[in-house]
Design an enzyme around this catalytic site. Sequence first.
Site, PDB file in Angstrom:
ATOM      1  N   THR A  40      14.119  35.395  44.939  1.00  0.00           N
ATOM      2  CA  THR A  40      13.375  34.307  44.602  1.00  0.00           C
ATOM      3  C   THR A  40      11.833  34.351  45.179  1.00  0.00           C
ATOM      4  O   THR A  40      11.018  34.111  44.613  1.00  0.00           O
ATOM      5  CB  THR A  40      13.700  32.827  45.339  1.00  0.00           C
ATOM      6  OG1 THR A  40      15.111  32.679  44.590  1.00  0.00           O
ATOM      7  CG2 THR A  40      12.926  31.866  45.008  1.00  0.00           C
ATOM      8  N   HIS A  43       9.773  36.633  43.135  1.00  0.00           N
ATOM      9  CA  HIS A  43       9.268  35.847  41.888  1.00  0.00           C
ATOM     10  C   HIS A  43       8.059  35.376  42.067  1.00  0.00           C
ATOM     11  O   HIS A  43       7.073  35.246  41.537  1.00  0.00           O
ATOM     12  CB  HIS A  43      10.304  34.946  41.306  1.00  0.00           C
ATOM     13  CG  HIS A  43      11.499  35.635  40.551  1.00  0.00           C
ATOM     14  ND1 HIS A  43      11.493  36.323  39.409  1.00  0.00           N
ATOM     15  CD2 HIS A  43      12.978  35.558  40.948  1.00  0.00           C
ATOM     16  CE1 HIS A  43      12.672  36.739  38.839  1.00  0.00           C
ATOM     17  NE2 HIS A  43      13.494  36.257  39.831  1.00  0.00           N
TER      18      HIS A  43
END
Length: 341
Positions: A40, A43
Amino acid sequence: MKALSKLKAEKGIWLVDAPKPEMGHNDLLIKIKKTAICGTDMHIYNWDEWSQKTIPVPMVVGHEYVGEVVDIGQEVRGFKIGDRVSGEGHITCGHCRNCRAGRTHLCRNTSGVGVNREGSFAEYLVIPAFNAFKIPDDISDDLASIFDPFGNAVHTALSFDLVGEDVLITGAGPIGIMAAAVCRHVGARHVVITDVNEYRLELARKMGATRAVNVAQESLKDVMKELGMTEGFDVGLEMSGVPSAFHAMLDTMNHGGKIAMLGIPGGEMAIDWSKVIFKGLVIKGIYGREMFETWYKMASLIQSGLDISPIITHHYKIDDFQKGFDAMGSGQSGKVILSWD
């Protein structure tokens, strides 16, 4: 305090001097020792479409950590200064139907540490005491710092009975590799993991996978024949979010098989639903960790001899954070640890 912040709506992350977070009556103030870089976080670093829709800028990010309690809100019970803790990154509302029924991992109003609110890539973190988990003395800081992704692996792997079963894991990222180790530890027969990244497939072999299959070079069905499997996999763990991987899983599942899905597809995904229907497959979506049953199972698995330490491949001081993000972005790493000491 030092912190890693998403300062700008563009690729990158920045080391800044941020204000120390303020604590409420039900909170803990944690001095961070070590953090790990999550997919994450990558990202967010790359500022992809999901991040642009989700992440407020500027914000301190990060949610995988271990630290020490240095202050306690006046309403908090059960913790003391000096406790070593990690914590659940999903802050739940406490008042929806699932929260009130004790199914807090299914809260519809979840707020994410380092996603929707200030995160753990900092010298100090404030979280509700409810979300903190005390780390047993015999579990290292390195392992404690990856309890969040380890919990994803444990929650997914232990969704179904594994004893004596044949398991297919699609996606050899760190979570998929840890799931393979969990499956073998609790008694699965064959644990086959697939990917196209040879570095990570080799990590999976070190962590106990029966076979780590590069599907760009080897047929999954040939591997099944080699293992003497005649009826397909009993349990599938989809960790990749890649449509072709899920299609291969549906093709090779046994009738009555069970699938747990953690990998998130990049968009809508079409599948041949007749395979699900005629095979009588069960498909379960997985998000995060069960609070806090998964956390207790994580500690117990490690204390009973499960070794997930090979998944940690890189260590950096926080001032060298860029090297850590570069290592993660290269695909030639397992988990990357950043030290704040």
